[in-house]
Design an enzyme around this catalytic site. Structure first.
Site, mmCIF file in Angstrom:
data_model
loop_
_atom_site.group_PDB
_atom_site.id
_atom_site.type_symbol
_atom_site.label_atom_id
_atom_site.label_comp_id
_atom_site.label_asym_id
_atom_site.label_seq_id
_atom_site.Cartn_x
_atom_site.Cartn_y
_atom_site.Cartn_z
ATOM 1 N N ASP A 34 40.552 42.811 45.852
ATOM 2 C CA ASP A 34 39.899 43.518 46.950
ATOM 3 C C ASP A 34 40.789 43.303 48.163
ATOM 4 O OD1 ASP A 34 38.402 44.238 49.143
ATOM 5 O OD2 ASP A 34 36.538 43.333 48.418
ATOM 6 N N TYR A 51 37.610 47.629 56.035
ATOM 7 C CA TYR A 51 36.827 46.407 56.096
ATOM 8 C C TYR A 51 37.357 45.362 55.110
ATOM 9 C CZ TYR A 51 33.198 43.247 57.194
ATOM 10 O OH TYR A 51 32.555 42.136 57.637
ATOM 11 N N GLY A 63 55.708 32.628 41.784
ATOM 12 C CA GLY A 63 55.958 32.739 40.351
ATOM 13 C C GLY A 63 54.775 33.169 39.503
ATOM 14 N N HIS A 98 31.990 47.027 52.284
ATOM 15 C CA HIS A 98 32.518 46.628 50.969
ATOM 16 C C HIS A 98 32.346 47.738 49.935
ATOM 17 C CE1 HIS A 98 33.344 42.412 51.940
ATOM 18 N NE2 HIS A 98 32.266 42.454 52.684
ATOM 19 N N TYR A 152 33.073 30.764 50.899
ATOM 20 C CA TYR A 152 32.728 32.081 50.379
ATOM 21 C C TYR A 152 33.708 33.150 50.854
ATOM 22 C CZ TYR A 152 30.271 36.314 49.223
ATOM 23 O OH TYR A 152 29.971 37.541 48.718
ATOM 24 N N LYS A 157 32.522 38.034 46.147
ATOM 25 C CA LYS A 157 32.365 37.730 44.725
ATOM 26 C C LYS A 157 33.667 38.010 43.991
ATOM 27 C CE LYS A 157 28.396 36.069 43.539
ATOM 28 N NZ LYS A 157 28.552 34.622 43.470
ATOM 29 N N ASP A 158 33.771 37.443 42.809
ATOM 30 C CA ASP A 158 35.032 37.517 42.072
ATOM 31 C C ASP A 158 34.917 38.616 41.039
ATOM 32 O OD1 ASP A 158 35.743 34.797 43.235
ATOM 33 O OD2 ASP A 158 33.829 34.503 42.231
ATOM 34 N N ASP A 216 35.026 48.301 45.759
ATOM 35 C CA ASP A 216 36.076 47.946 46.722
ATOM 36 C C ASP A 216 37.222 47.185 46.067
ATOM 37 O OD1 ASP A 216 34.796 45.563 46.231
ATOM 38 O OD2 ASP A 216 34.270 45.151 48.308
ATOM 39 N N LYS A 243 30.740 43.649 42.576
ATOM 40 C CA LYS A 243 29.557 42.949 43.083
ATOM 41 C C LYS A 243 28.942 42.026 42.033
ATOM 42 C CE LYS A 243 29.901 45.267 46.959
ATOM 43 N NZ LYS A 243 31.386 45.425 46.893
ATOM 44 N N GLN A 271 38.226 48.909 17.087
ATOM 45 C CA GLN A 271 38.355 49.592 15.776
ATOM 46 C C GLN A 271 39.255 48.810 14.799
ATOM 47 O OE1 GLN A 271 36.015 52.747 17.392
ATOM 48 N NE2 GLN A 271 36.489 52.321 15.283
HETATM 49 P P1 13P Z 1 32.867 42.145 47.391
HETATM 50 O O1 13P Z 1 33.032 40.836 46.667
HETATM 51 O O2 13P Z 1 32.838 43.304 46.465
HETATM 52 O O3 13P Z 1 33.892 42.260 48.480
HETATM 53 O O4 13P Z 1 31.444 42.167 48.051
HETATM 54 C C1 13P Z 1 31.161 41.312 49.092
HETATM 55 C C2 13P Z 1 29.706 41.227 49.344
HETATM 56 O O5 13P Z 1 29.169 40.175 49.344
HETATM 57 C C3 13P Z 1 28.982 42.464 49.599
HETATM 58 O O6 13P Z 1 27.626 42.192 49.847
HETATM 59 P P1 13P Z 2 30.239 40.203 56.464
HETATM 60 O O1 13P Z 2 29.570 41.259 57.310
HETATM 61 O O2 13P Z 2 30.498 38.937 57.253
HETATM 62 O O3 13P Z 2 31.422 40.683 55.708
HETATM 63 O O4 13P Z 2 29.207 39.722 55.353
HETATM 64 C C1 13P Z 2 28.364 40.583 54.731
HETATM 65 C C2 13P Z 2 28.837 40.904 53.413
HETATM 66 O O5 13P Z 2 28.844 42.055 53.067
HETATM 67 C C3 13P Z 2 29.285 39.799 52.550
HETATM 68 O O6 13P Z 2 30.654 39.861 52.323
HETATM 69 MG MG MG Z 3 34.904 43.507 49.559
HETATM 70 MG MG MG Z 4 34.256 43.962 45.129
#
Ligand code: 13P
Ligand code: 13P
Ligand code: MG
Ligand code: MG
Length: 366
Positions: free
Chosen positions: A12, A91, A104, A19, A229, A232-233, A53, A133, A242
């Protein structure tokens, strides 16, 4: 022929709006850079796409996994795309690029990495899954069903080439350890761990009869790398299909049940996992439901033929409808568990700070 490697590396690096989704200029930038690498014969072929994203680089080459040149190509592509994202004031520009000096191997730098190498079969269908997400453990239930549950995958019972089962390499993301379980004989042990997907993730799956690689996922956890934080990953997964591996329909079947995964708003809520076509892979409501796309390719000497957008099928409409019903239901819990994640999964939010601030006001119960 030398082994073909497929590398799905994602990050991302900034998005539109909030996001939401990857900007078209970012996709274009990545395509140009990978086309150059293809012209220079570093890679055989590529496909650039996005799930929400997350920018996804699917590349084929003959340089094996964890190759510094390929990882550098991905890293440089993300850096260039992050520059474009910054210039567009997108963003979270550069969100997943935790480290900016390449040394590397792109692993541990923020992007998610999912790679496998194999001798291309007479016909080699593969499925690339990409999710937004949610977290790497989101694949656990699907992988278990695909490779260990005969109610999902009849091939385990009726196809002699799959009858001896598959083995699962599970990673403990907290202690940085791995363990291998053989299915079906060890499924009860396996389930003890993979039922806790925030900590234990299935990294790869091998066919028991010949130890051939069947699936590999990205298991990188940004917060464990960064210490706080950072989103998310959102994970990726490659599955071979197959002729001795599960059929395409067996691989997609687990997603007809929209199970709950960690993700959604602020990466801190349990939400259903919605199987969608690429055109619907951009969560808006409550940054949810978490999305999963599945792109099918046929390899041809490393060339990526496709993709076929596999969830672009009305057969998944009911799953999608169920997701919306679950969202309405679960959202009514507001900030209560089990919609909101448990505290230990929230350690990088403000909650520990609130607890610390109020520490003195807590009195002993005696
Ligand atoms: P991403 O990990 O997809 O950037 O989402 C962040 C998030 O917490 C949106 O609520
Ligand atoms: P931010 O507005 O600080 O990015 O947090 C809200 C969110 O979407 C989580 O990443
Ligand atoms: Mg994001
Ligand atoms: Mg994402």
């Amino acid at each position: 022929m030398e082994k073909i490697t497929i590398s799905l590396i994602k990050a991302d690096i900034g998005s539109l709006v909030g996001h939401g989704r990857v900007h078209p200029d970012i996709i274009k930038t990545a395509e140009e850079l990978l086309q150059k690498a293809k012209d220079e014969h570093l890679i055989i072929d590529f496909f650039v796409t996005n799930c929400g994203d997350d920018l996804e680089l699917i590349m084929t080459h003959q340089k094996f996994i964890e190759n510094p040149e390929i990882h550098k190509l991905a890293f440089d592509t993300f850096m260039k795309c992050a520059e474009v994202a910054k210039s567009l004031k997108l963003y979270g520009a550069g969100q997943d690029l935790l480290k900016t000096a390449f040394s590397g191997n792109i692993k541990g730098m923020g992007p998610g990495v999912c790679e496998m190498a194999f001798e291309e079969r007479k016909s080699e269908p593969i499925v690339c899954f990409m999710a937004d997400k949610t977290e790497p453990g989101a694949w656990n239930m699907a992988l278990y069903k695909i490779f260990a549950d005969p109610f999902n995958t009849p091939g385990l019972v009726i196809d002699p080439s799959m009858h001896s089962g598959f083995s699962f390499e599970v990673h403990d993301l907290f202690e940085h350890k791995k363990i291998r379980f053989s299915a079906p004989s060890e499924i009860y042990d396996l389930l003890v761990f993979i039922g806790a997907p925030a900590r234990y993730c299935i990294k790869s799956v091998f066919r028991n009869s010949d130890n051939e690689i069947a699936a590999v996922s990205s298991t990188d956890r940004l917060s464990l790398i960064a210490g706080h934080y950072v989103g998310k990953d959102d994970p990726a997964l490659i599955v071979r299909s197959q002729s001795g591996f599960p059929a395409i329909g067996e691989i997609l079947e687990p997603f007809a049940f929209p199970y709950l995964v960690a993700g959604g708003m602020r990466g801190s809520h349990n939400v259903p996992l919605m199987p969608v076509s690429l055109k619907d892979a951009h969560p808006t409501r409550f940054d949810a439901p978490a999305r999963v796309v599945a792109l099918g390719f046929q390899l041809n000497n490393g060339k990526l033929q496709g993709p076929v957008d596999l969830f672009d099928d009305p057969a998944f409409d009911l799953a999608r409808q169920k997701c919306n019903e679950i969202m309405d239901y679960i959202r009514k819990h507001g900030t209560f568990e089990p919609h909101r994640l448990p505290l230990d999964e929230m350690e990088y939010t403000t909650l520990p700070e609130v607890r610390k601030k109020l520490e003195k006001r807590f009195e002993s119960l005696g």
